[in-house]
Design a protein around this motif. Structure first.
Motif, PDB file in Angstrom:
ATOM      1  N   SER A  38       3.023   2.874   5.605  1.00 57.37           N
ATOM      2  CA  SER A  38       2.028   3.880   5.232  1.00 57.37           C
ATOM      3  C   SER A  38       1.614   3.782   3.769  1.00 57.37           C
ATOM      4  CB  SER A  38       2.560   5.281   5.528  1.00 57.37           C
ATOM      5  OG  SER A  38       2.740   5.454   6.908  1.00 57.37           O
ATOM      6  N   LYS A  39       2.561   3.591   2.879  1.00 59.02           N
ATOM      7  CA  LYS A  39       2.253   3.475   1.450  1.00 59.02           C
ATOM      8  C   LYS A  39       1.426   2.226   1.181  1.00 59.02           C
ATOM      9  CE  LYS A  39       2.851   4.175  -3.032  1.00 59.02           C
ATOM     10  NZ  LYS A  39       1.572   4.152  -3.650  1.00 59.02           N
ATOM     11  N   ALA A  40       1.783   1.123   1.803  1.00 53.73           N
ATOM     12  CA  ALA A  40       1.044  -0.125   1.599  1.00 53.73           C
ATOM     13  C   ALA A  40      -0.380  -0.007   2.124  1.00 53.73           C
ATOM     14  CB  ALA A  40       1.765  -1.283   2.286  1.00 53.73           C
ATOM     15  N   VAL A  41      -0.565   0.660   3.242  1.00 54.13           N
ATOM     16  CA  VAL A  41      -1.908   0.840   3.796  1.00 54.13           C
ATOM     17  C   VAL A  41      -2.734   1.756   2.906  1.00 54.13           C
ATOM     18  CG1 VAL A  41      -3.199   1.806   5.740  1.00 54.13           C
ATOM     19  CG2 VAL A  41      -1.230   0.341   6.166  1.00 54.13           C
ATOM     20  N   ASP A  65      -2.504   2.100  -0.245  1.00 56.37           N
ATOM     21  CA  ASP A  65      -2.884   1.349  -1.441  1.00 56.37           C
ATOM     22  C   ASP A  65      -4.029   0.377  -1.173  1.00 56.37           C
ATOM     23  OD1 ASP A  65      -0.924   2.672  -2.815  1.00 56.37           O
ATOM     24  OD2 ASP A  65       0.523   1.023  -2.718  1.00 56.37           O
ATOM     25  N   ARG A  66      -4.156  -0.118   0.054  1.00 49.47           N
ATOM     26  CA  ARG A  66      -5.164  -1.130   0.378  1.00 49.47           C
ATOM     27  C   ARG A  66      -6.480  -0.546   0.894  1.00 49.47           C
ATOM     28  NH1 ARG A  66      -2.523  -5.856   3.816  1.00 49.47           N
ATOM     29  NH2 ARG A  66      -4.655  -6.581   3.650  1.00 49.47           N
ATOM     30  N   MET A  67      -6.461   0.678   1.396  1.00 45.69           N
ATOM     31  CA  MET A  67      -7.665   1.261   1.996  1.00 45.69           C
ATOM     32  C   MET A  67      -8.662   1.701   0.921  1.00 45.69           C
ATOM     33  SD  MET A  67      -7.516   1.079   5.220  1.00 45.69           S
ATOM     34  CE  MET A  67      -8.804   2.173   5.713  1.00 45.69           C
ATOM     35  N   PRO A  68      -9.920   1.348   1.096  1.00 44.19           N
ATOM     36  CA  PRO A  68     -10.924   1.798   0.135  1.00 44.19           C
ATOM     37  C   PRO A  68     -11.226   3.289   0.301  1.00 44.19           C
ATOM     38  CG  PRO A  68     -11.945   0.516   1.879  1.00 44.19           C
ATOM     39  CD  PRO A  68     -10.469   0.467   2.112  1.00 44.19           C
ATOM     40  N   THR A  69     -11.515   3.943  -0.813  1.00 45.22           N
ATOM     41  CA  THR A  69     -11.905   5.349  -0.780  1.00 45.22           C
ATOM     42  C   THR A  69     -13.292   5.488  -1.397  1.00 45.22           C
ATOM     43  OG1 THR A  69     -10.925   5.793  -2.941  1.00 45.22           O
ATOM     44  CG2 THR A  69      -9.504   6.104  -1.020  1.00 45.22           C
ATOM     45  N   ILE A  70     -13.884   6.634  -1.244  1.00 41.48           N
ATOM     46  CA  ILE A  70     -15.233   6.873  -1.762  1.00 41.48           C
ATOM     47  C   ILE A  70     -15.255   6.789  -3.290  1.00 41.48           C
ATOM     48  CG2 ILE A  70     -15.069   9.374  -1.898  1.00 41.48           C
ATOM     49  CD1 ILE A  70     -18.121   7.393  -0.677  1.00 41.48           C
ATOM     50  N   ASP A  71     -14.127   7.051  -3.932  1.00 40.84           N
ATOM     51  CA  ASP A  71     -14.050   6.992  -5.395  1.00 40.84           C
ATOM     52  C   ASP A  71     -14.171   5.570  -5.926  1.00 40.84           C
ATOM     53  OD1 ASP A  71     -13.624   9.693  -5.294  1.00 40.84           O
ATOM     54  OD2 ASP A  71     -11.446   9.512  -5.394  1.00 40.84           O
ATOM     55  N   MET A  72     -14.024   4.587  -5.066  1.00 42.31           N
ATOM     56  CA  MET A  72     -14.074   3.191  -5.491  1.00 42.31           C
ATOM     57  C   MET A  72     -15.500   2.641  -5.565  1.00 42.31           C
ATOM     58  SD  MET A  72     -11.007   1.568  -3.317  1.00 42.31           S
ATOM     59  CE  MET A  72      -9.320   2.042  -3.516  1.00 42.31           C
ATOM     60  N   PHE A  73     -16.495   3.459  -5.214  1.00 43.73           N
ATOM     61  CA  PHE A  73     -17.875   2.988  -5.164  1.00 43.73           C
ATOM     62  C   PHE A  73     -18.793   3.890  -5.980  1.00 43.73           C
ATOM     63  CE2 PHE A  73     -15.780   1.722  -1.239  1.00 43.73           C
ATOM     64  CZ  PHE A  73     -16.004   0.356  -1.255  1.00 43.73           C
TER      65      PHE A  73
END
Length: 104
Positions: A66-69, A71-79
């Motif tokens: 869960s922690k690794a996922v 960290d890898r999932m994009p969020t709206i804050d990244m764009f």
């Protein structure tokens, strides 16, 4: 799934190399049982994730994965959205700190 399969693959590779180097033959039943355990574990995780999603709950209670996922999932804050309406990647916080240090 790639995160969940990394550790069993790494462990089986290390055990295989160690056993081969020591001249030991791993019984076929051991490899079958370990493969079956990995398969059943992945089915359980898939079932947990499916039921959680159907119930509207975020399936984030799986140890290590869960922690690794997250960290890898994009969020709206990244764009960011530029002046022309295009979606672009926002600068990472580390990049912003480096730019601020260069300006000083």
């Amino acid at each position: 799934i790639d995160i969940a399969l990394f550790f069993p693959g790494l462990l089986s590779g290390i055990v295989g190399i160690a056993a081969g180097g020591a001249g030991l033959q791993i019984p076929e039943i051991v490899s079958q049982l370990s493969t079956d355990a990995i398969f059943v574990s992945l089915l359980a995780v898939l079932g947990y994730c499916s039921v959680s999603s159907i119930l509207g709950i975020e399936p984030n209670k799986i140890p290590l994965v869960s922690k690794a996922v997250d960290d890898r999932m994009p969020t709206i804050d990244m764009f960011d959205i530029d002046a022309e309406g295009r979606i672009t990647a926002a600068p990472r916080k580390e990049d912003e700190k480096k730019d601020d240090d260069k300006k000083k």
